[in-house]
Design a protein around this motif. Structure first.
Motif, PDB file in Angstrom:
ATOM      1  N   TYR A  47      96.937 -87.321  85.638  1.00 31.83           N
ATOM      2  CA  TYR A  47      97.154 -87.004  84.233  1.00 31.83           C
ATOM      3  C   TYR A  47      96.379 -88.003  83.354  1.00 31.83           C
ATOM      4  O   TYR A  47      96.212 -89.175  83.761  1.00 31.83           O
ATOM      5  CB  TYR A  47      98.653 -87.039  83.904  1.00 31.83           C
ATOM      6  CG  TYR A  47      99.453 -86.007  84.650  1.00 31.83           C
ATOM      7  CD1 TYR A  47      99.471 -84.692  84.209  1.00 31.83           C
ATOM      8  CD2 TYR A  47     100.172 -86.356  85.783  1.00 31.83           C
ATOM      9  CE1 TYR A  47     100.202 -83.738  84.885  1.00 31.83           C
ATOM     10  CE2 TYR A  47     100.902 -85.399  86.461  1.00 31.83           C
ATOM     11  CZ  TYR A  47     100.930 -84.091  86.004  1.00 31.83           C
ATOM     12  OH  TYR A  47     101.651 -83.142  86.681  1.00 31.83           O
ATOM     13  N   PRO A  48      96.013 -87.586  82.124  1.00 23.94           N
ATOM     14  CA  PRO A  48      96.060 -86.208  81.594  1.00 23.94           C
ATOM     15  C   PRO A  48      94.891 -85.377  82.126  1.00 23.94           C
ATOM     16  O   PRO A  48      93.895 -85.917  82.601  1.00 23.94           O
ATOM     17  CB  PRO A  48      95.943 -86.420  80.095  1.00 23.94           C
ATOM     18  CG  PRO A  48      95.123 -87.664  79.945  1.00 23.94           C
ATOM     19  CD  PRO A  48      95.473 -88.551  81.108  1.00 23.94           C
ATOM     20  N   HIS A  91     100.074 -84.132  79.976  1.00 28.04           N
ATOM     21  CA  HIS A  91     100.313 -85.558  80.235  1.00 28.04           C
ATOM     22  C   HIS A  91     101.367 -85.825  81.322  1.00 28.04           C
ATOM     23  O   HIS A  91     101.601 -87.004  81.636  1.00 28.04           O
ATOM     24  CB  HIS A  91     100.759 -86.237  78.938  1.00 28.04           C
ATOM     25  CG  HIS A  91      99.692 -86.257  77.878  1.00 28.04           C
ATOM     26  ND1 HIS A  91      98.735 -87.222  77.777  1.00 28.04           N
ATOM     27  CD2 HIS A  91      99.425 -85.377  76.875  1.00 28.04           C
ATOM     28  CE1 HIS A  91      97.926 -86.973  76.763  1.00 28.04           C
ATOM     29  NE2 HIS A  91      98.335 -85.842  76.185  1.00 28.04           N
TER      30      HIS A  91
END
Length: 628
Positions: A47-48, A91
């Protein structure tokens, strides 16, 4: 995408006909869903990462904003947008079980005045993955199943759920039995029927408690996941309760099988033994006995709760004159109906072919029956007078020896051949004499009408007829221990008058015959000098007796008044005869009859009893006196 937007537009137009075209256009922009994105739950990252891009025409001098679930609403911080490019970023992980769809608002704003140029709706769909196995409501199910349960009946049910999407293979699962411990016999098969989330366990064939008292069935729930299949199990403990599939069967009997007439039934006549292969102590094992052929209901039978034996008693006193034997039969069954199950065939489909038998209580066709003969022993019945009361008219002052009446008694014990004699009972002034052989009554004194013994011109005399059956037997029971016992013997009549006598009894151990001899030898062993003193004393006493006889000029013979026997005094008699302490009857018999004028009892030792004494009956003569 165009079709979806048109449908929304049509719906809005139908609902807001009166608004202006500018307002309509503004509202259309706000609720249109121009983009739909998909995120797989629990994606491992990194992530992201860029989920996608929102593209609009004439995007010069504008900034992009994203509002709603995942941004500023729960689950917060999971999504964002690049203000310059319109790229949507992810996220963190999302959970399908918590959020299936995230609804957001996309805005394009003029950079010069921050006015909203474009507002669109955005949906983010969370895709379910197979991250949840199906789970049972309970880890263990424990039930009781009676052995007489019929095949196909409900046994137990298990319920499972899956948090994954139920419309997908990830949330759809199958239930099945994966193991049974111990392995069922050939005449039994457990199976499971599934209905949506529930699995119902049943069986085919017949249950047999004797082959297995418990089955442990493991049931599995496994989903249909395409990538990976997840599963869980639950345990079902089936405890088989013993049913009545074994009838009791007579195996024997113990006891004398006889009873003396007029006994009240405190002592069992006999005991019946049965064998029942069902579990001891259960209602399927407990025996219930029924008497047949007892039209007068003279007998009763009970069940010994410890041994399951049938114990036969007499309910009503029996009369030997009605027959020396009583023939009856006893059937035995259990407290619950009998049930049996046999497998005849095992078709591939459906339930098996079984034959079941159910017997309600009282059906004699399947019951074990025992035929019994009870012997009625004759006992000494008292002689009876007919009539019991006689009235005699006589004038006062008749001479001594005047004949008054003759009493004749009959003895119902014809088989025994007892003889009896007549004796006088109540005679307050000793005015009459009774011939012991004939029952003839004559006067011995002058009858006086004014005598204080004459009331209302009537003088009452009582005469007894006594047979020669004159014995009382002391019976030892098996519970009496070997050793010396001091008994208290009470002899009394029906009027409650009696006397107490001490009785010494020595019970010897049959396995140690010498013990009795040692007791006798020890008890009679005295010194030689003591023997000489005793002999001298006896000779001296004999001399005094001879001297008194020589000095006696008149022999006075005095009979013991019979009213003393009838009243408060008792004659003491001890008779010792050889016998054995080993061969004694085991039954305790204490017989008392309402017509018997004397009784015998003893105390305080438990386990010994007294047999019936001689029998006698009485008659009354009323002598009516008058003036000469």
């Amino acid at each position: 995408m165009g079709t979806r937007s048109t449908c929304l537009l049509m719906t809005l137009c139908l609902g807001i006909v009166s608004v202006s075209s500018e307002e309509l256009l503004h509202r259309q922009k706000r609720i249109w869903i121009v983009e739909s994105f998909k995120i797989e739950e629990s994606r491992p990252g990194p992530y992201p990462y860029v989920l996608g891009n929102v593209h609009i025409e004439k995007a010069f001098h504008v900034s992009f904003y994203l509002l709603g679930q995942g941004v500023d609403l729960d689950p917060r911080g999971k999504l964002s947008i690049n203000k310059d490019t319109g790229d949507i970023l992810v996220h963190g992980e999302l959970d399908y079980e918590l959020y299936q769809i995230l609804k957001l608002t996309f805005e394009a704003r003029d950079t010069s005045n921050n006015a909203v140029d474009t507002r669109l709706g955005v949906e983010v769909v969370i895709l379910d993955i197979n991250d949840n196995p199906p789970v049972f409501q309970r880890n263990t199910y424990t039930i009781k199943l009676n052995e007489s349960t019929s095949q196909g009946d409900f046994v137990t049910a298990v319920v499972a759920t899956d948090k994954d999407q139920s419309s997908t293979n990830n949330g759809t699962f199958d239930l099945k039995i994966v193991s049974i411990t111990p392995t069922p016999p050939d005449n039994l098969e457990f199976f499971l029927e599934q209905s949506d989330l529930t699995g119902i366990i049943k069986f085919k064939g017949c249950l047999e408690y004797e082959k297995s008292k418990k089955y442990t069935i493991l049931v599995e729930a496994k989903d249909r996941g395409e990538v990976v299949q997840l599963s869980s199990t639950c345990t079902n403990i089936i405890n088989i309760e013993d049913g009545n599939n074994n009838l009791p069967v007579f195996t024997g009997q113990t006891g004398a099988g006889s009873i003396k007439e007029r006994d009240r039934g405190d002592v069992p006549i006999l005991r019946l033994q049965v064998l029942d292969q069902d579990s001891k102590g259960t209602v399927a094992w407990k025996a219930k006995y029924t008497i047949h052929g007892d039209k007068d209901q003279n007998f009763r039978i009970t069940t010994d709760p410890d041994t399951n034996e049938g114990v036969l008693f007499v309910e009503k006193p029996l009369d030997y004159k009605d027959g020396s034997q009583r023939n009856l039969s006893v059937s035995v069954e259990n407290e619950v109906p009998y049930f049996s199950c046999k497998v005849k065939g095992r078709p591939a489909m459906g339930l098996w072919d079984v034959v079941t038998t159910v017997s309600l209580t009282g059906e004699r066709a399947l019951l074990s029956i025992r035929h019994l003969t009870v012997t009625v022993e004759d006992i000494n019945d008292p002689p009876i007078f007919t009539p019991a009361i006689k009235n005699v008219m006589v004038e006062e002052n008749v001479e001594v020896g005047w004949y008054l009446e003759t009493f004749t008694a009959i003895d119902l014990d014809r088989n025994h051949g007892y003889t009896f004699k007549y004796v006088k009972g109540k005679d307050p002034c000793d005015c009459v004499a009774v011939d012991t052989k004939t029952g003839k009554i004559t006067t011995t004194k002058i009858l006086d009408r004014e005598s204080p013994y004459v009331k209302d011109n009537v003088y009452q005399v009582t005469v007894f007829a006594i047979d020669d059956g004159y014995t009382v037997n002391l019976v030892k029971e098996n519970t009496v221990y070997a050793g010396h016992h001091e008994l208290l013997l009470k002899v009394f009549d029906l009027q409650g008058q009696g006397a107490l006598h001490n009785l010494s009894v020595t019970v010897c151990d049959c396995s140690r015959v010498a013990s009795c001899r040692m007791r006798r030898a020890t008890g009679s062993k005295i010194g030689e000098s003591a023997v000489g003193i005793v002999i001298a004393a006896m000779l001296l006493l004999l001399g005094f007796l001879l001297l008194s006889l020589l000095l006696t000029f008149k022999r006075d013979l005095k009979l013991i008044p019979l009213d003393e026997i009838y009243g408060e005094h008792l004659l003491k008699s001890n008779i010792e005869i050889p016998g054995t302490d080993c061969k004694v009857p085991t039954a305790t018999i204490l017989q008392v009859d309402s017509q018997v004028e004397t009784k015998a009892a003893f105390q305080p030792i438990k386990g010994m009893s007294v047999r019936k004494p001689a029998m006698f009956n009485q008659s009354i003569i009323l002598v009516h006196t008058g003036h000469i």
